[in-house]
Design a protein around this motif. Structure first.
Motif, mmCIF file in Angstrom:
data_model
loop_
_atom_site.group_PDB
_atom_site.id
_atom_site.type_symbol
_atom_site.label_atom_id
_atom_site.label_comp_id
_atom_site.label_asym_id
_atom_site.label_seq_id
_atom_site.Cartn_x
_atom_site.Cartn_y
_atom_site.Cartn_z
ATOM 1 N N HIS A 290 -1.014 10.195 -3.697
ATOM 2 C CA HIS A 290 -0.538 11.359 -2.943
ATOM 3 C C HIS A 290 0.252 12.326 -3.824
ATOM 4 O O HIS A 290 0.048 13.543 -3.755
ATOM 5 C CB HIS A 290 0.336 10.904 -1.775
ATOM 6 C CG HIS A 290 -0.396 10.143 -0.721
ATOM 7 N ND1 HIS A 290 -1.490 10.660 -0.054
ATOM 8 C CD2 HIS A 290 -0.191 8.906 -0.200
ATOM 9 C CE1 HIS A 290 -1.925 9.766 0.833
ATOM 10 N NE2 HIS A 290 -1.152 8.703 0.755
ATOM 11 N N ALA B 188 -0.487 3.052 3.563
ATOM 12 C CA ALA B 188 -1.171 3.929 2.611
ATOM 13 C C ALA B 188 -1.063 5.391 3.032
ATOM 14 O O ALA B 188 -0.957 6.288 2.187
ATOM 15 C CB ALA B 188 -2.635 3.519 2.494
ATOM 16 N N MET C 160 0.024 3.813 -3.063
ATOM 17 C CA MET C 160 -0.553 5.120 -2.745
ATOM 18 C C MET C 160 0.385 6.281 -3.048
ATOM 19 O O MET C 160 -0.025 7.443 -2.978
ATOM 20 C CB MET C 160 -0.976 5.154 -1.278
ATOM 21 C CG MET C 160 -2.225 4.341 -0.986
ATOM 22 S SD MET C 160 -3.675 4.955 -1.886
ATOM 23 C CE MET C 160 -3.934 6.533 -1.052
ATOM 24 N N THR D 49 0.836 -1.207 0.000
ATOM 25 C CA THR D 49 0.000 0.000 0.000
ATOM 26 C C THR D 49 0.868 1.253 0.000
ATOM 27 O O THR D 49 0.499 2.268 -0.593
ATOM 28 C CB THR D 49 -0.947 0.029 1.204
ATOM 29 O OG1 THR D 49 -0.184 -0.041 2.428
ATOM 30 C CG2 THR D 49 -1.929 -1.137 1.166
#
Length: 409
Positions: A69, A114, A65, A61
């Motif tokens: 972001h 994440a 992610m 994750t």
């Protein structure tokens, strides 16, 4: 001198200090579970191989992610994304500390990954927005040194807290630091970004992947992540499976952080004289040497030396790679470009930890570290050669620009 949204003056030194705290937290959260895999598996009655999926889920994750972001920060702002991520990280780590079983723990750590995923792409893009190109590697080496100090501090603190309380107590540590950072990030000025160009997220990634260098970076950093970020995580577990306590194992592997600080000083002294190719080559060669030592022995002296080599590799080799990526990325798409590379690095790290879970469960750490050494060889050779080629291309472009400037009326 920059200003915060409230109009307060903020020095560049203060900005780098806050960003360094973020990178300190990054490695605290990345490594906090490494020394706990053995006690967690015993407490929950699971195998060590199953407990390893807490590390794999986090890295997976964490890698995926990065894309979200980094891209979102291009449009809504770097500081806003960092603050939201810190709120999520604090909650996720508290949930992990309170987990009733191994599967809830694995899920909570996946959420933590994440959230923590914002730190690398958004911070690196922030550096690219505000720092002169000739200072990229020195600034990144400072941040990576802070992350290494976080790793060393975490491994020591985890050992002490586990001995004094239990394995759950160390997980409160990154949650508290994330809460503090939520406030510290609010004191950072939001850097100016180019005006929106109307491109969708898909179109932005297409622009990145249209660049030949980023078509090289994506597969290359996937493999580089296996070697540099994934497989060194098992140094601590190797010591524990050979009968050493969490505290002793943490003290030995904290050499990683000390060596990274030394590496940071070397970058500061040699950065102006040694090229990026030489720095990358030296860093990855150090990592290879560390894995070879650990493959032959998992006794304390060997893992101490291997951890030190990994720390040097982080400060010198990884900072050279990140400076290379920043130099190659256009400002308008820098957040997405950095995110794609970071996603590739940590996805490679996640895949490597999952791939060796059987070796970990069977206590075959010598084979594991031998494979890690083998993976490091092409990373070192190919990366060094391609970094030298990038420097030549940049030099040629600069020469052509100077010729056009001199010939203009």
């Amino acid at each position: 001198m920059a200003k915060t949204p409230e109009g307060r003056d903020v020095s560049d030194g203060h900005i780098v200090a806050v960003l360094a705290v973020g990178f300190f937290l990054l490695d605290v959260d990345l490594v906090v579970v490494n020394p706990l895999l053995v006690p967690i598996s015993k407490d929950f009655g699971s195998s060590l191989g199953v407990a390893t999926f807490a590390l794999t889920g986090y890295l997976l994750t964490f890698g995926a992610m990065q894309l979200v972001h980094g891209t979102v920060s291009d449009s809504v702002g770097r500081v806003r994304v960092l603050r939201a991520a810190m709120a999520g990280l604090a909650v996720a780590d508290l949930a992990a500390a309170l987990s009733p079983d191994i599967w809830v723990f694995i899920a909570a750590r996946a959420v933590a990954g994440a959230s923590a995923a914002a730190i690398i792409p958004v911070t690196v893009a922030y550096v690219g927005d505000r720092v002169r190109p000739e200072r990229f590697q020195r600034t990144m080496a400072t941040l990576l040194s802070a992350s290494a100090v976080g790793a060393a501090s975490a491994t020591l603190a985890v050992g002490v807290l586990t001995d004094l309380v239990n394995w759950r107590a160390p997980l409160v540590m990154p949650a508290l630091i994330a809460a503090v950072l939520f406030g510290l990030y609010a004191r950072l000025p939001e850097p100016e970004r180019p005006a929106p160009d109307g491109r969708s997220v898909r179109e932005r990634f297409a622009v990145v992947l249209a660049d030949p260098w980023f078509r090289f970076f994506i597969p290359f950093t996937f493999v580089e992540g296996m070697a540099m970020v994934g497989l060194f995580n098992f140094f601590n577990a190797a010591l524990q499976k050979h009968g050493h306590s969490v505290l002793i194992s943490g003290a030995v592997t904290s050499a990683y952080g000390v060596a990274a600080i030394v590496g940071r000083l070397a970058v500061g002294r040699l950065g102006a004289r040694a090229g990026g190719a030489a720095m990358f080559g030296f860093g990855t060669a150090a990592l290879f040497a560390g894995y070879v030592v650990a493959a032959f022995s998992q006794a304390i002296p060997a893992i101490l030396a291997a951890s030190a080599c990994a720390g040097v590799a982080l400060a010198i080799g990884q900072s050279a790679l990140q400076a290379w990526v920043l130099q190659a990325a256009a400002p308008r798409i820098r957040g997405g470009a950095v995110a794609l590379v970071a996603c590739s690095v940590f996805t490679g790290a996640a895949v490597s930890t999952a791939a060796v879970s059987g070796l970990v469960g069977a206590d075959r750490f010598g084979v594991l570290f031998g494979l890690a050494a083998a993976v490091t060889v092409p990373v070192s050779v190919i990366g060094t050669l391609m970094r030298a080629r990038f420097a030549r291309e940049q030099g040629s472009q600069q020469h052509r620009q100077e010729e056009r400037w001199l010939s203009s009326p």
